[in-house]
Design a protein around this motif. Structure first.
Motif, PDB file in Angstrom:
ATOM      1  N   VAL A 126       0.843  -1.188   0.000  1.00 14.54           N
ATOM      2  CA  VAL A 126       0.000   0.000   0.000  1.00 14.54           C
ATOM      3  C   VAL A 126       0.883   1.244   0.000  1.00 14.54           C
ATOM      4  CG1 VAL A 126      -1.892   1.185   1.178  1.00 14.54           C
ATOM      5  CG2 VAL A 126      -1.718  -1.317   1.314  1.00 14.54           C
ATOM      6  N   ASN A 127       0.505   2.203  -0.846  1.00 16.77           N
ATOM      7  CA  ASN A 127       1.244   3.452  -0.971  1.00 16.77           C
ATOM      8  C   ASN A 127       0.691   4.480   0.019  1.00 16.77           C
ATOM      9  OD1 ASN A 127       2.426   5.854  -1.692  1.00 16.77           O
ATOM     10  ND2 ASN A 127       1.937   5.716  -3.869  1.00 16.77           N
ATOM     11  N   PRO A 128       1.417   4.755   1.107  1.00 16.49           N
ATOM     12  CA  PRO A 128       0.915   5.717   2.097  1.00 16.49           C
ATOM     13  C   PRO A 128       0.918   7.163   1.599  1.00 16.49           C
ATOM     14  CG  PRO A 128       3.087   4.936   2.722  1.00 16.49           C
ATOM     15  CD  PRO A 128       2.686   4.166   1.495  1.00 16.49           C
ATOM     16  N   ARG A 129       1.514   7.411   0.438  1.00 13.08           N
ATOM     17  CA  ARG A 129       1.540   8.767  -0.129  1.00 13.08           C
ATOM     18  C   ARG A 129       0.424   8.985  -1.156  1.00 13.08           C
ATOM     19  NH1 ARG A 129       8.055   9.412  -1.105  1.00 13.08           N
ATOM     20  NH2 ARG A 129       8.617   9.694   1.087  1.00 13.08           N
ATOM     21  N   HIS A 130      -0.360   7.961  -1.441  1.00 13.33           N
ATOM     22  CA  HIS A 130      -1.424   8.064  -2.435  1.00 13.33           C
ATOM     23  C   HIS A 130      -2.590   8.892  -1.880  1.00 13.33           C
ATOM     24  CE1 HIS A 130      -4.624   6.837  -5.179  1.00 13.33           C
ATOM     25  NE2 HIS A 130      -3.660   6.516  -6.020  1.00 13.33           N
ATOM     26  N   PRO A 131      -3.259   9.696  -2.718  1.00 19.07           N
ATOM     27  CA  PRO A 131      -4.374  10.517  -2.234  1.00 19.07           C
ATOM     28  C   PRO A 131      -5.518   9.707  -1.597  1.00 19.07           C
ATOM     29  CG  PRO A 131      -3.800  11.113  -4.503  1.00 19.07           C
ATOM     30  CD  PRO A 131      -2.941   9.947  -4.125  1.00 19.07           C
ATOM     31  N   ASP A 132      -5.698   8.446  -1.985  1.00 19.59           N
ATOM     32  CA  ASP A 132      -6.762   7.618  -1.410  1.00 19.59           C
ATOM     33  C   ASP A 132      -6.343   6.911  -0.122  1.00 19.59           C
ATOM     34  OD1 ASP A 132      -8.725   8.187  -3.299  1.00 19.59           O
ATOM     35  OD2 ASP A 132      -8.058   6.583  -4.647  1.00 19.59           O
ATOM     36  N   PHE A 133      -5.112   7.098   0.315  1.00 23.38           N
ATOM     37  CA  PHE A 133      -4.640   6.388   1.504  1.00 23.38           C
ATOM     38  C   PHE A 133      -5.504   6.626   2.755  1.00 23.38           C
ATOM     39  CE2 PHE A 133      -1.937   5.684   5.230  1.00 23.38           C
ATOM     40  CZ  PHE A 133      -1.641   4.343   5.029  1.00 23.38           C
ATOM     41  N   PRO A 134      -6.047   7.820   2.969  1.00 21.49           N
ATOM     42  CA  PRO A 134      -6.900   8.015   4.157  1.00 21.49           C
ATOM     43  C   PRO A 134      -8.128   7.085   4.193  1.00 21.49           C
ATOM     44  CG  PRO A 134      -6.213  10.133   3.292  1.00 21.49           C
ATOM     45  CD  PRO A 134      -5.778   9.086   2.287  1.00 21.49           C
ATOM     46  N   LYS A 135      -8.483   6.473   3.072  1.00 21.51           N
ATOM     47  CA  LYS A 135      -9.613   5.530   3.032  1.00 21.51           C
ATOM     48  C   LYS A 135      -9.235   4.158   3.600  1.00 21.51           C
ATOM     49  CE  LYS A 135     -11.590   7.715  -1.064  1.00 21.51           C
ATOM     50  NZ  LYS A 135     -11.935   7.515  -2.484  1.00 21.51           N
ATOM     51  N   VAL A 136      -7.945   3.916   3.803  1.00 18.59           N
ATOM     52  CA  VAL A 136      -7.455   2.658   4.381  1.00 18.59           C
ATOM     53  C   VAL A 136      -7.623   2.756   5.894  1.00 18.59           C
ATOM     54  CG1 VAL A 136      -5.417   1.197   4.703  1.00 18.59           C
ATOM     55  CG2 VAL A 136      -5.825   2.305   2.491  1.00 18.59           C
ATOM     56  N   THR A 137      -8.302   1.775   6.487  1.00 16.63           N
ATOM     57  CA  THR A 137      -8.585   1.849   7.911  1.00 16.63           C
ATOM     58  C   THR A 137      -8.278   0.534   8.626  1.00 16.63           C
ATOM     59  OG1 THR A 137     -10.884   1.221   7.532  1.00 16.63           O
ATOM     60  CG2 THR A 137     -10.411   3.577   7.644  1.00 16.63           C
ATOM     61  N   ILE A 138      -7.908   0.664   9.870  1.00 13.82           N
ATOM     62  CA  ILE A 138      -7.733  -0.508  10.737  1.00 13.82           C
ATOM     63  C   ILE A 138      -9.111  -0.890  11.260  1.00 13.82           C
ATOM     64  CG2 ILE A 138      -6.766  -1.331  12.921  1.00 13.82           C
ATOM     65  CD1 ILE A 138      -4.397   0.608  12.431  1.00 13.82           C
ATOM     66  N   VAL A 139      -9.476  -2.169  11.071  1.00  9.62           N
ATOM     67  CA  VAL A 139     -10.782  -2.627  11.552  1.00  9.62           C
ATOM     68  C   VAL A 139     -10.650  -3.598  12.724  1.00  9.62           C
ATOM     69  CG1 VAL A 139     -12.004  -2.176   9.404  1.00  9.62           C
ATOM     70  CG2 VAL A 139     -10.909  -4.397   9.748  1.00  9.62           C
ATOM     71  N   GLY A 140      -9.417  -3.971  13.056  1.00 14.66           N
ATOM     72  CA  GLY A 140      -9.222  -4.847  14.191  1.00 14.66           C
ATOM     73  C   GLY A 140      -7.759  -4.992  14.555  1.00 14.66           C
ATOM     74  N   ILE A 141      -7.504  -5.051  15.846  1.00 18.48           N
ATOM     75  CA  ILE A 141      -6.158  -5.308  16.364  1.00 18.48           C
ATOM     76  C   ILE A 141      -6.316  -6.272  17.527  1.00 18.48           C
ATOM     77  CG2 ILE A 141      -4.105  -4.357  17.505  1.00 18.48           C
ATOM     78  CD1 ILE A 141      -4.679  -1.687  16.167  1.00 18.48           C
ATOM     79  N   GLU A 142      -5.527  -7.348  17.507  1.00 20.16           N
ATOM     80  CA  GLU A 142      -5.584  -8.312  18.608  1.00 20.16           C
ATOM     81  C   GLU A 142      -4.194  -8.905  18.841  1.00 20.16           C
ATOM     82  OE1 GLU A 142      -7.240 -12.380  16.969  1.00 20.16           O
ATOM     83  OE2 GLU A 142      -8.436 -10.727  16.180  1.00 20.16           O
ATOM     84  N   PRO A 143      -3.913  -9.324  20.061  1.00 24.54           N
ATOM     85  CA  PRO A 143      -2.619  -9.948  20.347  1.00 24.54           C
ATOM     86  C   PRO A 143      -2.422 -11.183  19.472  1.00 24.54           C
ATOM     87  CG  PRO A 143      -3.809  -9.493  22.377  1.00 24.54           C
ATOM     88  CD  PRO A 143      -4.763  -9.245  21.246  1.00 24.54           C
ATOM     89  N   PHE A 144      -1.170 -11.431  19.111  1.00 25.21           N
ATOM     90  CA  PHE A 144      -0.850 -12.592  18.272  1.00 25.21           C
ATOM     91  C   PHE A 144       0.321 -13.339  18.883  1.00 25.21           C
ATOM     92  CE2 PHE A 144       1.095 -14.931  14.819  1.00 25.21           C
ATOM     93  CZ  PHE A 144       0.000 -15.489  14.193  1.00 25.21           C
ATOM     94  N   GLU A 145       0.148 -14.631  19.043  1.00 23.00           N
ATOM     95  CA  GLU A 145       1.213 -15.470  19.580  1.00 23.00           C
ATOM     96  C   GLU A 145       1.683 -16.436  18.493  1.00 23.00           C
ATOM     97  OE1 GLU A 145       1.839 -18.693  23.148  1.00 23.00           O
ATOM     98  OE2 GLU A 145       0.402 -17.063  23.451  1.00 23.00           O
ATOM     99  N   PHE A 146       2.969 -16.423  18.222  1.00 25.81           N
ATOM    100  CA  PHE A 146       3.550 -17.313  17.222  1.00 25.81           C
ATOM    101  C   PHE A 146       3.710 -18.719  17.788  1.00 25.81           C
ATOM    102  CE2 PHE A 146       4.837 -13.176  15.717  1.00 25.81           C
ATOM    103  CZ  PHE A 146       4.778 -13.296  14.335  1.00 25.81           C
TER     104      PHE A 146
END
Length: 153
Positions: A126-146
């Motif tokens: 994903v290009n964080p400098r692209h004009p549409d980048f603000p449309k990219v959103t985090i919808v979930g974050i959870e702990p992860f164990e390998f």
């Protein structure tokens, strides 16, 4: 579309591509920001594992689910379009040139590339400098164990 990313907890909310900008990677050179994501949780796991020394189990990781709007254009690169050394280790400079050009051109928000680590799967860059980048959103974050078996010597 939902894509996935594994990150240390302190960077879980950071979608800036700054880590890739500082270190460089297979698809970007140092100085070029890029957000690396994967099409599955399993691929994220492997992508982290291939960069860890054997015997060191990553800790303090979070699984981030990221929403990319379905109406966003994606540039897709098939293996046939890539240089023959695209999945070499260490990675080829040729793939960095491809990624850097993608970021500079601003044509599309996302570049879909085959994974060098797992055949038949894809990473979404994903290009964080692209004009549409603000449309990219985090919808979930959870702990992860390998699973420790991935890192056994």
């Amino acid at each position: 579309m939902i894509v996935y990313r594994l990150s240390r907890a302190r960077f879980a909310k950071d979608l800036s591509g700054k880590g890739a900008e500082l270190a460089g990677g297979r698809w970007n050179s140092k100085g070029t920001p890029m957000l690396y994501t994967s099409d599955s949780i399993a691929l994220c796991t492997v992508e982290v594992a291939v960069h860890m020394p054997l015997g060191i189990v990553p800790f303090d990781y979070q699984l981030i689910q990221i929403q990319i709007p379905d109406d966003i254009g994606i540039t897709e690169l098939s293996e046939a379009k890539l240089p023959t050394d695209w999945k070499s280790f260490p990675h080829s400079n040729a793939t960095q040139v491809i990624g850097d050009e993608f970021i500079v051109e601003h044509e599309k928000l996302v570049l879909k590339v085959p994974s060098a680590a797992v055949q038949g799967t894809c990473n979404y860059l994903v290009n964080p400098r692209h004009p549409d980048f603000p449309k990219v959103t985090i919808v979930g974050i959870e702990p992860f164990e390998f699973d420790k078996r991935l890192f056994v010597k």
